[in-house]
Design a protein around this motif. Structure first.
Motif, PDB file in Angstrom:
ATOM      1  N   ASN A  41      48.724  41.604  36.761  1.00 15.28           N
ATOM      2  CA  ASN A  41      48.455  42.997  37.134  1.00 15.28           C
ATOM      3  C   ASN A  41      47.011  43.243  37.549  1.00 15.28           C
ATOM      4  O   ASN A  41      46.671  44.351  37.937  1.00 15.28           O
ATOM      5  CB  ASN A  41      48.807  43.927  35.975  1.00 15.28           C
ATOM      6  CG  ASN A  41      50.287  43.935  35.692  1.00 15.28           C
ATOM      7  OD1 ASN A  41      51.095  43.750  36.590  1.00 15.28           O
ATOM      8  ND2 ASN A  41      50.650  44.131  34.443  1.00 15.28           N
ATOM      9  N   ALA A  42      46.179  42.237  37.468  1.00 13.74           N
ATOM     10  CA  ALA A  42      44.763  42.421  37.797  1.00 13.74           C
ATOM     11  C   ALA A  42      44.580  42.600  39.301  1.00 13.74           C
ATOM     12  O   ALA A  42      45.309  42.023  40.108  1.00 13.74           O
ATOM     13  CB  ALA A  42      43.950  41.219  37.325  1.00 13.74           C
ATOM     14  N   ASP A  43      43.611  43.390  39.635  1.00 12.14           N
ATOM     15  CA  ASP A  43      43.236  43.589  41.030  1.00 12.14           C
ATOM     16  C   ASP A  43      42.653  42.280  41.555  1.00 12.14           C
ATOM     17  O   ASP A  43      41.659  41.788  41.026  1.00 12.14           O
ATOM     18  CB  ASP A  43      42.196  44.706  41.112  1.00 12.14           C
ATOM     19  CG  ASP A  43      41.702  44.963  42.521  1.00 12.14           C
ATOM     20  OD1 ASP A  43      42.155  44.283  43.463  1.00 12.14           O
ATOM     21  OD2 ASP A  43      40.844  45.847  42.679  1.00 12.14           O
ATOM     22  N   PRO A  44      43.242  41.679  42.583  1.00 11.45           N
ATOM     23  CA  PRO A  44      42.732  40.396  43.086  1.00 11.45           C
ATOM     24  C   PRO A  44      41.287  40.485  43.584  1.00 11.45           C
ATOM     25  O   PRO A  44      40.568  39.486  43.576  1.00 11.45           O
ATOM     26  CB  PRO A  44      43.689  40.016  44.213  1.00 11.45           C
ATOM     27  CG  PRO A  44      44.468  41.239  44.523  1.00 11.45           C
ATOM     28  CD  PRO A  44      44.413  42.131  43.324  1.00 11.45           C
ATOM     29  N   PHE A  45      40.856  41.670  43.987  1.00 12.90           N
ATOM     30  CA  PHE A  45      39.478  41.830  44.448  1.00 12.90           C
ATOM     31  C   PHE A  45      38.493  41.761  43.293  1.00 12.90           C
ATOM     32  O   PHE A  45      37.302  41.580  43.502  1.00 12.90           O
ATOM     33  CB  PHE A  45      39.300  43.136  45.229  1.00 12.90           C
ATOM     34  CG  PHE A  45      40.050  43.109  46.525  1.00 12.90           C
ATOM     35  CD1 PHE A  45      39.618  42.327  47.578  1.00 12.90           C
ATOM     36  CD2 PHE A  45      41.213  43.843  46.675  1.00 12.90           C
ATOM     37  CE1 PHE A  45      40.310  42.284  48.773  1.00 12.90           C
ATOM     38  CE2 PHE A  45      41.920  43.802  47.867  1.00 12.90           C
ATOM     39  CZ  PHE A  45      41.471  43.014  48.914  1.00 12.90           C
ATOM     40  N   TRP A  46      38.984  41.923  42.056  1.00 15.66           N
ATOM     41  CA  TRP A  46      38.149  41.690  40.870  1.00 15.66           C
ATOM     42  C   TRP A  46      38.429  40.305  40.297  1.00 15.66           C
ATOM     43  O   TRP A  46      37.518  39.558  39.983  1.00 15.66           O
ATOM     44  CB  TRP A  46      38.404  42.750  39.788  1.00 15.66           C
ATOM     45  CG  TRP A  46      37.556  42.508  38.570  1.00 15.66           C
ATOM     46  CD1 TRP A  46      36.267  42.908  38.394  1.00 15.66           C
ATOM     47  CD2 TRP A  46      37.899  41.757  37.406  1.00 15.66           C
ATOM     48  NE1 TRP A  46      35.785  42.460  37.179  1.00 15.66           N
ATOM     49  CE2 TRP A  46      36.778  41.743  36.561  1.00 15.66           C
ATOM     50  CE3 TRP A  46      39.041  41.088  36.988  1.00 15.66           C
ATOM     51  CZ2 TRP A  46      36.769  41.107  35.322  1.00 15.66           C
ATOM     52  CZ3 TRP A  46      39.037  40.451  35.760  1.00 15.66           C
ATOM     53  CH2 TRP A  46      37.903  40.470  34.942  1.00 15.66           C
ATOM     54  N   TRP A  47      39.712  39.962  40.149  1.00 18.13           N
ATOM     55  CA  TRP A  47      40.117  38.733  39.465  1.00 18.13           C
ATOM     56  C   TRP A  47      39.584  37.477  40.163  1.00 18.13           C
ATOM     57  O   TRP A  47      39.050  36.580  39.498  1.00 18.13           O
ATOM     58  CB  TRP A  47      41.642  38.679  39.366  1.00 18.13           C
ATOM     59  CG  TRP A  47      42.131  37.555  38.514  1.00 18.13           C
ATOM     60  CD1 TRP A  47      42.504  36.305  38.937  1.00 18.13           C
ATOM     61  CD2 TRP A  47      42.294  37.550  37.098  1.00 18.13           C
ATOM     62  NE1 TRP A  47      42.882  35.541  37.875  1.00 18.13           N
ATOM     63  CE2 TRP A  47      42.769  36.281  36.728  1.00 18.13           C
ATOM     64  CE3 TRP A  47      42.086  38.503  36.100  1.00 18.13           C
ATOM     65  CZ2 TRP A  47      43.040  35.933  35.411  1.00 18.13           C
ATOM     66  CZ3 TRP A  47      42.362  38.151  34.791  1.00 18.13           C
ATOM     67  CH2 TRP A  47      42.828  36.886  34.454  1.00 18.13           C
ATOM     68  N   PRO A  77      35.972  45.531  35.357  1.00 16.65           N
ATOM     69  CA  PRO A  77      37.371  45.619  35.805  1.00 16.65           C
ATOM     70  C   PRO A  77      37.923  47.022  35.578  1.00 16.65           C
ATOM     71  O   PRO A  77      37.279  47.857  34.953  1.00 16.65           O
ATOM     72  CB  PRO A  77      38.084  44.596  34.919  1.00 16.65           C
ATOM     73  CG  PRO A  77      37.244  44.529  33.687  1.00 16.65           C
ATOM     74  CD  PRO A  77      35.830  44.766  34.125  1.00 16.65           C
ATOM     75  N   ASP A  78      39.124  47.248  36.061  1.00 23.60           N
ATOM     76  CA  ASP A  78      39.741  48.570  35.907  1.00 23.60           C
ATOM     77  C   ASP A  78      39.972  48.933  34.444  1.00 23.60           C
ATOM     78  O   ASP A  78      39.897  50.096  34.075  1.00 23.60           O
ATOM     79  CB  ASP A  78      41.055  48.649  36.696  1.00 23.60           C
ATOM     80  CG  ASP A  78      42.071  47.588  36.286  1.00 23.60           C
ATOM     81  OD1 ASP A  78      41.668  46.514  35.782  1.00 23.60           O
ATOM     82  OD2 ASP A  78      43.274  47.823  36.476  1.00 23.60           O
ATOM     83  N   ARG A  82      40.824  43.282  30.801  1.00 26.75           N
ATOM     84  CA  ARG A  82      40.867  42.223  31.830  1.00 26.75           C
ATOM     85  C   ARG A  82      39.850  41.123  31.510  1.00 26.75           C
ATOM     86  O   ARG A  82      40.079  39.963  31.825  1.00 26.75           O
ATOM     87  CB  ARG A  82      40.579  42.787  33.214  1.00 26.75           C
ATOM     88  CG  ARG A  82      41.549  43.826  33.657  1.00 26.75           C
ATOM     89  CD  ARG A  82      42.744  43.267  34.408  1.00 26.75           C
ATOM     90  NE  ARG A  82      43.484  44.392  34.940  1.00 26.75           N
ATOM     91  CZ  ARG A  82      44.697  44.710  34.565  1.00 26.75           C
ATOM     92  NH1 ARG A  82      45.333  43.999  33.698  1.00 26.75           N
ATOM     93  NH2 ARG A  82      45.290  45.759  35.090  1.00 26.75           N
TER      94      ARG A  82
END
Length: 133
Positions: A41-47, A77-78, A82
């Motif tokens: 569920n993590a944002d790929p732009f952060w992960w 992260p959001d 995360r």
């Protein structure tokens, strides 16, 4: 009751763990499930950048923590969980190992315990040889 970790990151045995051998299996399955969900569920732009920065730190000989990633420019992260998922996935993959804990001062002035990590010997050797884990 779950097993608690000491500053050296060694799980201590609790009465629940000793009396109910399936407790550890259940806890590990829940942890793996939660870790998988948090990663998925993590944002790929952060992960993705966070993972790359963690691998860079793991290739070095020194210890690091979440602040080390922030110093490399990784933003928050959001959700704070995360961070735990990132380190947990890397540990499960054999990239990093917990080597202790320290006290960290948050931006609001409160303090919290923070795990200290180091790249595993296998990861450091693989990175120096030009491979990737």
């Amino acid at each position: 009751m779950t097993a608690r970790r000491t500053a050296a990151c060694v799980p201590t045995q609790t009465a629940a763990t000793v009396q109910n051998p399936s407790h550890e299996v259940l806890t590990n399955n829940l942890t793996a499930s939660g870790r998988s969900r948090a990663a998925a569920n993590a944002d790929p732009f952060w992960w993705q950048p966070a993972t790359m920065a963690l691998q860079t730190l793991a290739a070095a000989e020194h210890t690091f923590n979440t602040d080390s990633l922030r110093e490399l420019g990784i933003c928050e992260p959001d959700v704070p969980q995360r961070w735990a998922a990132l380190f947990s996935v890397a540990q499960a993959r054999g990239t990093i190992e917990c080597v202790g804990a320290s006290v960290m001062v948050r931006p609001d002035g409160t303090t919290t315990a923070c795990r200290m990590w180091r790249g595993t010997a296998t990861h450091r050797h693989s990175t120096k040889a030009g491979g990737a884990l």
